[in-house]
Design a protein around this motif. Structure first.
Motif, mmCIF file in Angstrom:
data_model
loop_
_atom_site.group_PDB
_atom_site.id
_atom_site.type_symbol
_atom_site.label_atom_id
_atom_site.label_comp_id
_atom_site.label_asym_id
_atom_site.label_seq_id
_atom_site.Cartn_x
_atom_site.Cartn_y
_atom_site.Cartn_z
ATOM 1 N N PRO A 50 0.822 -1.221 0.000
ATOM 2 C CA PRO A 50 0.000 0.000 0.000
ATOM 3 C C PRO A 50 0.854 1.269 0.000
ATOM 4 N N ILE A 51 0.168 2.382 -0.084
ATOM 5 C CA ILE A 51 0.784 3.690 0.092
ATOM 6 C C ILE A 51 0.811 3.986 1.591
ATOM 7 N N ILE A 52 1.937 4.441 2.078
ATOM 8 C CA ILE A 52 2.050 4.773 3.506
ATOM 9 C C ILE A 52 2.491 6.227 3.606
ATOM 10 N N LEU A 53 1.658 7.057 4.216
ATOM 11 C CA LEU A 53 1.944 8.489 4.259
ATOM 12 C C LEU A 53 1.866 9.045 5.671
ATOM 13 N N PRO A 54 2.898 9.732 6.123
ATOM 14 C CA PRO A 54 2.787 10.431 7.404
ATOM 15 C C PRO A 54 1.674 11.483 7.333
ATOM 16 N N VAL A 55 0.875 11.538 8.390
ATOM 17 C CA VAL A 55 -0.248 12.485 8.406
ATOM 18 C C VAL A 55 0.245 13.926 8.276
ATOM 19 N N ILE A 88 -1.207 17.222 6.271
ATOM 20 C CA ILE A 88 -1.781 18.401 6.926
ATOM 21 C C ILE A 88 -0.905 19.636 6.712
ATOM 22 N N ASN A 95 -10.239 11.720 9.264
ATOM 23 C CA ASN A 95 -9.271 10.975 10.059
ATOM 24 C C ASN A 95 -8.492 11.909 10.962
ATOM 25 N N GLY A 126 -4.957 8.140 12.280
ATOM 26 C CA GLY A 126 -3.944 7.361 11.554
ATOM 27 C C GLY A 126 -4.113 5.885 11.866
ATOM 28 N N SER A 168 -7.583 14.088 6.352
ATOM 29 C CA SER A 168 -6.914 13.932 7.645
ATOM 30 C C SER A 168 -6.684 15.300 8.265
ATOM 31 N N GLY A 212 -5.655 15.221 11.715
ATOM 32 C CA GLY A 212 -4.850 14.917 12.886
ATOM 33 C C GLY A 212 -4.302 13.514 12.787
ATOM 34 N N GLY A 213 -3.321 13.226 13.652
ATOM 35 C CA GLY A 213 -2.727 11.888 13.655
ATOM 36 C C GLY A 213 -2.405 11.479 15.080
ATOM 37 N N GLN A 219 0.529 7.122 14.022
ATOM 38 C CA GLN A 219 0.706 6.140 12.949
ATOM 39 C C GLN A 219 0.360 6.801 11.618
ATOM 40 N N PRO A 220 1.004 6.329 10.541
ATOM 41 C CA PRO A 220 0.732 6.956 9.238
ATOM 42 C C PRO A 220 -0.609 6.519 8.654
ATOM 43 N N ILE A 221 -0.930 7.106 7.535
ATOM 44 C CA ILE A 221 -2.073 6.687 6.724
ATOM 45 C C ILE A 221 -1.600 5.555 5.821
ATOM 46 N N ILE A 222 -2.369 4.485 5.768
ATOM 47 C CA ILE A 222 -2.009 3.348 4.902
ATOM 48 C C ILE A 222 -3.163 3.107 3.945
ATOM 49 N N LEU A 223 -2.899 3.228 2.657
ATOM 50 C CA LEU A 223 -3.981 3.126 1.674
ATOM 51 C C LEU A 223 -3.643 2.139 0.572
#
Lengths: 415, 415
Positions: A320-325, A329, B290, B293, B312, B314-315, B319-323
């Motif tokens: 998957p794609i993994i992105l820091p929030v 933001i 979100n 995260g 998003s 906030g986090g 943890q990051p966003i995983i898509l």
């Protein structure tokens, strides 16, 4: 809708005679021995392509109506998405047809292939008549692409309504630099690159940088070439491999500005290297293209300037794609997907024609290299041809072929 | 730019006398014993808030210019972002000031706090004079918010140029339903909810669903209430906990349509549950918010209809966003970030005023509940007040306080 080649059974249905003034019926021998029986790569149901796809032949007579065109395919690529369609994993599928032995009251069969280039062999009387819309006129010898998606291009010849064809306007046919390999792969890989730079978040051109992973993929190579034509600089990332120096040189020859390995990208020191590449006048770097997934995505995204766009058009690693929030933001990073087939339909035929003309012009000017490719010539009887086909499909499925595989059909006398 | 309260040293600089017709100088005792010395929560450098923040007092005289307003703070919240600012982890920071004992030739100090509600105590002569722009008139007793970000609201009273103030137009002051807790928390949490639904990808209102995780956060609660006012249905997810039944009831009382735990969301069967919630007429679900995260993000994203937006703001789990890439490509999911402070500046003051008026109207109509809150009353000498402050900051830092903590200042006689 899809049965532009009507089987015998279909002809029993009532036809709108006002629209059909001229309908010569012919079979392969009537067109000349060079065409031979109709042949196609078909499958009855979804499954492993190397197991469910097969070559079949048919000598059933077909109709050539007033506005139909008989075309012979020169080359049609095996794209990864073609395999996904056969597997049933792609969210678009061809219409079933009732030809090649599929009975008219059964579920039908599917012909593989989404794109390819064909040559006009014969035209119905209203196709080559006095011009009303010049773009609708086709002459014997013209090269054509299919306007409709998933029409089954893995076939040796077929009859197509002229409105479903699009001519490639090669300037001087005998001296044209437009090759079969270029034309056969134009619609998917080459035009994806132009769509990526145009449709979701247009890239302003000069003074812009693109980052991309999977830069050696077919689309990756097209991105390098398209970017070069548009004055956009590319910073390209590929997996390290034994022949990395050669691959890097190959991509640089295509027009890449910089090439690095994922190991280099993922190293902490890369941020500094990256900044050193950006030379005055200040260059914006707001676009990263992802066809891989996994850790390189966040690494590329972190390099983007504020208001950047991460655009995914593939996920070859199945990660998957993994992105820091925080990137989303505070740096206003937007992550989109790009589905070429879908967007292509949305832009309309006029813009489609414009983009194809633009690419063909680059090719004619000698500014676009053919994709590396090899031919998969289907020959012999159906059993032999099926064997050749499945061997080819298997090699594509296993990945690691940098070359694009093009399906071609042996002429009847070679077959 | 920032020194609207000028220290003694600053008064030595030449002043533009044409602009300053009237400049009474006063100290706390001049205003009346109810104000007492000026006090503020300050820090000299970034660090752990519970260690670097302290309460200081000052009896230095200050100027009240023609267009200045003397305000007394009623309440100012401790938001998570306020702590991030003190830690230096937030990409916005206050300007340093040279008051409260910070020498004019040193680096200055910072006053904490981004938002809060204050009451007008005294006005310069051009503030309360004949109206030219009514929105610029302030009268003693008016409640006001700060227009500028990060101006240091954790203070008992200050002098502010009137252009930096925004009045809350409570319809009937004595009967108003606008509370201190509502007004003090309006700018950050409440208006984030309206921005989320309006700015990035506007939600069409009726017949729409929103999904959100962290639904019990302060913004999450505001989203529930704002959505209810706008006719948007919310499906809310929270972490399971011993008092989950009470929390669920609390959120339902706020206006939530559905509340589930993350465990329920992450269960395979949830897709069916979700579809059963959507009742005719067909309701679109294209927005997920979100603030956490981690794994719940992809689970919410997978529930969205085509062309959905994952936003998003906030986090909290860090943890990051995983898509999955397929959601982005084939479902055209766009993932954005929303940074309220930044977007708020972009929309302009007129739209800001409109949104505040809209929220205040909901409050006056009795349709908006105060956030659950508790008061942190700073009293005693600076050492005692600092102790109270740090205890409060620590509790907020540790999380798990559902209640919003509001800083208030004891009156001089209680102090």
């Amino acid at each position: 809708m899809f049965a532009h080649v009507r089987p015998a059974a279909a002809r029993l249905r009532p036809l709108n005679l006002s629209l059909i003034c001229f309908k010569p019926r012919f079979n392969s021998t009537g067109i000349g021995s060079q065409l031979g029986p109709r042949r196609a790569v078909v499958y009855n149901e979804n499954g492993n392509p190397a197991e469910v796809a097969r070559v079949v032949s048919s000598t059933d007579p077909v109709l050539l109506r007033d506005e139909d065109v008989l075309v012979r395919f020169l080359a049609a690529p095996i794209n990864p998405s073609d395999l996904n369609v056969i597997e049933g994993k792609y969210p678009m599928r061809p219409e079933p047809i009732h030809e090649f032995g599929a009975s008219s009251d059964g579920p039908g069969i599917f012909v593989g292939g989404h794109e390819g280039v064909a040559v006009v062999v014969k035209t119905g009387p209203l196709v080559d008549g006095p011009p009303t819309k010049p773009e609708r006129r086709f002459r014997v010898g013209d090269w054509v692409l299919m306007r409709k998606p998933q029409t089954g291009t893995w076939t040796n010849w077929k009859v197509v309504p002229m409105r479903e064809l699009r001519r490639i306007d090669r300037t001087k046919k005998t001296e044209s630099k437009v090759t079969e390999a270029f034309a056969a792969t134009l619609m998917v890989n080459s035009l994806t690159s132009l769509g990526l730079m145009t449709d979701i978040s247009p890239i302003p051109g000069w003074h812009s940088y693109i980052l991309q992973n999977g830069a050696n993929s077919a689309v990756g190579q097209a991105i390098i070439q398209t970017a070069k034509q548009m004055g956009i600089k590319t910073i390209n990332f590929v997996r390290d491999r034994p022949d990395y120096p050669q691959l890097k040189q190959y991509l640089m020859d295509l027009g890449a500005d910089h090439v690095f390995t994922y190991d280099e990208l993922l190293d902490r020191s890369f941020k500094k290297t990256f900044e050193s590449l950006r030379t005055p006048p200040v260059k914006a770097c707001r676009h990263a293209f992802n066809c891989i997934g996994g850790p390189t995505v966040a690494a590329m995204a972190a390099l983007l300037d504020k208001n950047g766009h991460l655009i995914s058009y593939g996920g070859m690693s199945k990660q998957p794609i993994i992105l820091p929030v925080g990137l989303q933001i505070f740096k206003n990073l937007t992550a989109h997907g790009y589905w070429h087939s879908h967007t292509w339909e949305m832009i309309g035929q006029k813009e489609q024609d414009n983009r194809i003309a633009r690419m063909v012009a680059w090719k004619e000017l000698g500014r676009w290299k053919d994709p590396e490719h090899e031919e998969l010539v289907l020959k012999g009887d159906d059993e032999e041809a099926t064997g050749i086909l499945r061997e080819g499909l298997k090699r594509v499925q296993e990945g690691n072929i940098r070359k694009k595989v093009l399906i071609k059909w042996a002429s009847p006398k070679d077959s």
